[in-house]
Scaffold this motif. Structure first.
Motif, PDB file in Angstrom:
ATOM      1  N   THR A  86     -14.687  11.639   2.279  1.00 32.98           N
ATOM      2  CA  THR A  86     -13.942  10.657   1.490  1.00 32.98           C
ATOM      3  C   THR A  86     -13.870  11.095   0.036  1.00 32.98           C
ATOM      4  O   THR A  86     -14.642  11.948  -0.427  1.00 32.98           O
ATOM      5  N   ASP A 108     -10.178   1.594  -5.283  1.00 30.37           N
ATOM      6  CA  ASP A 108      -9.300   1.650  -4.112  1.00 30.37           C
ATOM      7  C   ASP A 108      -9.159   3.058  -3.559  1.00 30.37           C
ATOM      8  O   ASP A 108      -8.709   3.243  -2.419  1.00 30.37           O
ATOM      9  N   CYS A 109      -9.494   4.073  -4.375  1.00 28.18           N
ATOM     10  CA  CYS A 109      -9.278   5.455  -3.948  1.00 28.18           C
ATOM     11  C   CYS A 109     -10.464   6.018  -3.158  1.00 28.18           C
ATOM     12  O   CYS A 109     -10.321   7.072  -2.499  1.00 28.18           O
ATOM     13  N   GLN A 146     -12.151   5.361  -0.455  1.00 27.51           N
ATOM     14  CA  GLN A 146     -12.268   5.433   1.000  1.00 27.51           C
ATOM     15  C   GLN A 146     -11.285   6.403   1.633  1.00 27.51           C
ATOM     16  O   GLN A 146     -11.341   6.640   2.854  1.00 27.51           O
ATOM     17  N   TYR A 147     -10.344   6.971   0.881  1.00 22.03           N
ATOM     18  CA  TYR A 147      -9.336   7.841   1.479  1.00 22.03           C
ATOM     19  C   TYR A 147      -9.914   9.235   1.758  1.00 22.03           C
ATOM     20  O   TYR A 147     -10.713   9.764   0.986  1.00 22.03           O
ATOM     21  N   SER A 158      -4.642   5.157  -7.239  1.00 24.02           N
ATOM     22  CA  SER A 158      -4.016   4.873  -5.940  1.00 24.02           C
ATOM     23  C   SER A 158      -2.556   4.499  -6.160  1.00 24.02           C
ATOM     24  O   SER A 158      -2.251   3.516  -6.855  1.00 24.02           O
ATOM     25  N   GLU A 215       0.212   7.640  -1.833  1.00 20.48           N
ATOM     26  CA  GLU A 215      -0.591   8.808  -2.135  1.00 20.48           C
ATOM     27  C   GLU A 215      -1.692   8.452  -3.122  1.00 20.48           C
ATOM     28  O   GLU A 215      -1.656   7.397  -3.776  1.00 20.48           O
ATOM     29  N   VAL A 216      -2.657   9.356  -3.244  1.00 22.00           N
ATOM     30  CA  VAL A 216      -3.725   9.251  -4.233  1.00 22.00           C
ATOM     31  C   VAL A 216      -3.590  10.430  -5.189  1.00 22.00           C
ATOM     32  O   VAL A 216      -3.476  11.581  -4.744  1.00 22.00           O
ATOM     33  N   LYS A 248      -1.941   9.492   1.578  1.00 26.83           N
ATOM     34  CA  LYS A 248      -2.863   8.518   2.163  1.00 26.83           C
ATOM     35  C   LYS A 248      -2.874   8.672   3.681  1.00 26.83           C
ATOM     36  O   LYS A 248      -1.829   8.810   4.299  1.00 26.83           O
ATOM     37  N   GLY A 249      -4.065   8.611   4.249  1.00 24.18           N
ATOM     38  CA  GLY A 249      -4.180   8.718   5.701  1.00 24.18           C
ATOM     39  C   GLY A 249      -4.324  10.132   6.173  1.00 24.18           C
ATOM     40  O   GLY A 249      -4.407  10.356   7.365  1.00 24.18           O
TER      41      GLY A 249
END
Length: 612
Positions: free
Chosen positions: A470, A502-503, A505-506, A540, A544-545, A611-612
């Motif tokens: 992560t 928010d970033c 956990q990606y 975030s 995308e991050v 993201k993802g």
């Protein structure tokens, strides 16, 4: 009751037939044996329909053009004949007011000043009208307003109390002898119980010796006279004629049938505004008007000295029907040729469809999703080549796909392993150099702190064998790395973190941010010679991050940045280049990193992580 049952059976039979037809069409709509003849049928139908429409339009346009040309030619001749008739009336008017007895009568002060002279004038006018039947009546007004009239039938009534009250009087006086034409004297004359129109020819009577005004002459011309002026031009014409005055009032609308005459008058009256607009646009032309369900072609000619309009009216159903036979003949030929092509399509489709059906039956024997060779009867050379080529293609594709998949797996694994093995020793060598320096300096506390940070760093970098961690774990590794470097390079740099929660956990490939931070320290801050700042931020976005590593070090030239982006300077900036390669391989995108730098002011490297 029996009739009702029969009716219900007929309806049921009809429903069954319709359903059978729909089922047949739906079942065969996907078959090539149906599509080829159906495509031929649609092409032929569209071709025949389009050709018929084009031929019919060409025929209609040609017929309309001929009718328009004939109409304009005819009404031009009619205008000439009418102008000639008016000119003849003008000559008669000159004969009338030049009569010696009329001149003497008006010089004496009035038309009733000398009854003997008046009688002579009356006889002269009556004889003139007998010789010239187009004249309906003659009216003579003296300067005192008295009227003297002579006619061959009932005289029209003068509606004004005084001639000076007539709408045209001032114009007649100002014309000084030049005549004007007015329909029914612009309402100054009226004939009770008669529907016929007449045109009033009006001019000033002047003394032939001194040109002083003696009175006004009004010659009323019968409307039949205008019809007679052009009746010989309409013997073989399919259109009717109407003449309008300067105010677009109908002077005459002649037809061989009274019913048509009333219809044409109604067309002209109900479409008066459209006609007036067309008259203003041009002096001649054509347009189409509707009256109920019938369409009419209108041709007109306007202008001239009195701005009269000569109009021809032609019903559309009479426009040169002879051309229709040519269109029907062409349509018949198209239908015959289309039918031949349509039935030929069945023969052509069978020779193509049958071998294809054999091929499809063989292919359907293979399991779904597998590449299987087909075996069919080879009785046509082209299809024999097709089957051989298909079988060979299936064999080659199966082998090629297997080989490509294995090669790609090996290549990607080798690239990732090589890049990671290059990055890990690179960092470890620098860290061990720092530990050696602390040990030699006797700084045991800092040495222990650095070894503990190094242990935490490698424990997190191992990540239980995972290649993807992560963003939060990656940021924590960077914190341990900077703690190690802070112990070694005290008062050389300051680290700042600005990371959105928010970033965290990606997912992200591990060991991506650390090489860039190391690059900022060694190639940005240290060459500067003064204390600098390294800022790590994460934001975030929608899809995308964005992770940015900024420093206020020495920066880079644009040419150096281009060399790195174009993969030409691997040795000089191995950490940056290696990270770019890893991201390119992992995400399959060459635009995962953006570099912004200005010489002497620092550098910012932005990593774009989907993201993802």
């Amino acid at each position: 009751m029996i009739d009702y049952d029969i009716q219900m059976e007929d309806q049921t039979l009809m429903v069954r037939i319709i359903r059978s037809i729909k089922s047949l069409i739906y079942t065969n709509s996907k078959k090539l044996a149906f599509k080829i003849p159906f495509a031929y049928f649609l092409v032929i139908l569209l071709t025949v329909g389009f050709s018929y429409g084009v031929l019919n339009q060409i025929s209609t346009n040609s017929a309309q053009k001929k009718i328009n040309e004939a109409s304009l030619q005819t009404i031009t001749s009619i205008q000439t004949n009418v102008d000639l008739m008016i000119e003849n009336v003008n000559n008669y008017s000159k004969m009338i007011f030049s009569d010696r007895n009329l001149q003497n009568l008006l010089r004496q002060g009035g038309v009733y000043s000398n009854l003997d002279t008046q009688s002579k004038v009356s006889a002269y006018l009556y004889n003139l009208m007998q010789a010239v039947p187009i004249i309906d009546s003659v009216n003579i007004f003296d300067n005192t307003g008295h009227r003297f009239s002579v006619g061959t039938q009932e005289l029209p009534t003068f509606m004004e109390a005084d001639i000076k009250d007539a709408s045209w009087y001032e114009q007649v006086v100002s014309n000084k002898g030049k005549y004007i034409l007015r329909l029914n004297g612009s309402g100054a004359f009226s004939r009770m119980g008669a529907d016929e129109n007449f045109v009033s020819f009006i001019r000033l009577i002047r003394d032939i010796d001194n040109t002083s005004p003696l009175g006004v002459l009004v010659i009323n011309i019968k409307d039949d006279a205008f019809v007679q002026a052009y009746s010989n031009l309409l013997n073989q014409s399919s259109f009717e004629i109407a003449i309008l005055d300067e105010n677009n009032h109908i002077i005459v609308s002649d037809s061989t049938q009274d019913q048509h005459n009333a219809v044409y008058k109604e067309i002209l009256m109900t479409n008066r505004e459209s006609l007036e607009q067309q008259f203003q646009k041009s002096n001649s032309g054509s347009l189409t008007l509707n009256s109920g369900s019938q369409k009419y072609r209108i041709s007109y000619l306007s202008g001239g000295e009195f701005n009269w309009k000569f109009v021809s009216i032609t019903p559309y159903n009479t426009i040169d029907s002879r051309n229709k036979s040519l269109v029907l003949l062409a349509l018949l030929l198209l239908i015959i040729n289309g039918s031949i092509f349509f039935f030929s399509s069945f023969i052509i489709s069978r020779s193509i469809i049958n071998p294809i059906h054999k091929l499809l039956r063989s292919m359907n024997k293979a399991p779904r999703g597998n590449f299987m060779k087909v075996k069919v009867e080879r009785n046509i050379y082209e299809f024999e080549q097709l089957f051989n080529g298909y079988n060979h293609m299936i064999e080659e594709m199966d082998q090629l796909l297997t080989r490509i998949v294995e090669e790609q797996k090996m290549i990607r694994k080798a690239e990732l392993n090589t890049l990671q093995s290059q990055i890990k020793p690179h960092f470890l060598y620098n860290t061990l150099d720092s530990i050696t320096s602390l040990a030699l300096s006797g700084l045991n506390d800092q040495l222990c702190e650095m070894i503990e940070a190094l242990g935490n760093y490698y424990r997190m970098s191992v990540s239980k064998g995972l290649d993807v961690i992560t963003v939060g774990e990656e940021i924590e590794m960077v914190r341990n790395y900077l703690k190690i470097q802070n112990i070694r390079y005290q008062d050389v740099f300051e680290a700042q973190f600005d990371v959105d929660e928010d970033c965290l956990q990606y997912p992200i490939p591990k060991l991506v941010i650390q090489p860039l931070v190391e690059n900022a320290l060694y190639h940005g801050i240290r060459p500067k010679g003064t204390k600098g700042t390294i800022t790590i931020s994460a934001r975030s976005m929608k899809d995308e991050v964005r992770i940015s590593i900024s420093d206020d070090g020495v920066g880079m030239l644009e040419e150096e940045i281009m060399q790195i982006l174009e993969r030409k300077d691997q040795l000089k900036s191995f950490g940056l280049w290696g990270t770019m390669e890893r991201l390119r391989i992992f995400y399959g995108n060459k635009n995962c990193i953006k570099i912004e730098s200005e010489l002497g002011k620092g550098m910012t490297i932005t990593i774009i992580i989907p993201k993802g």
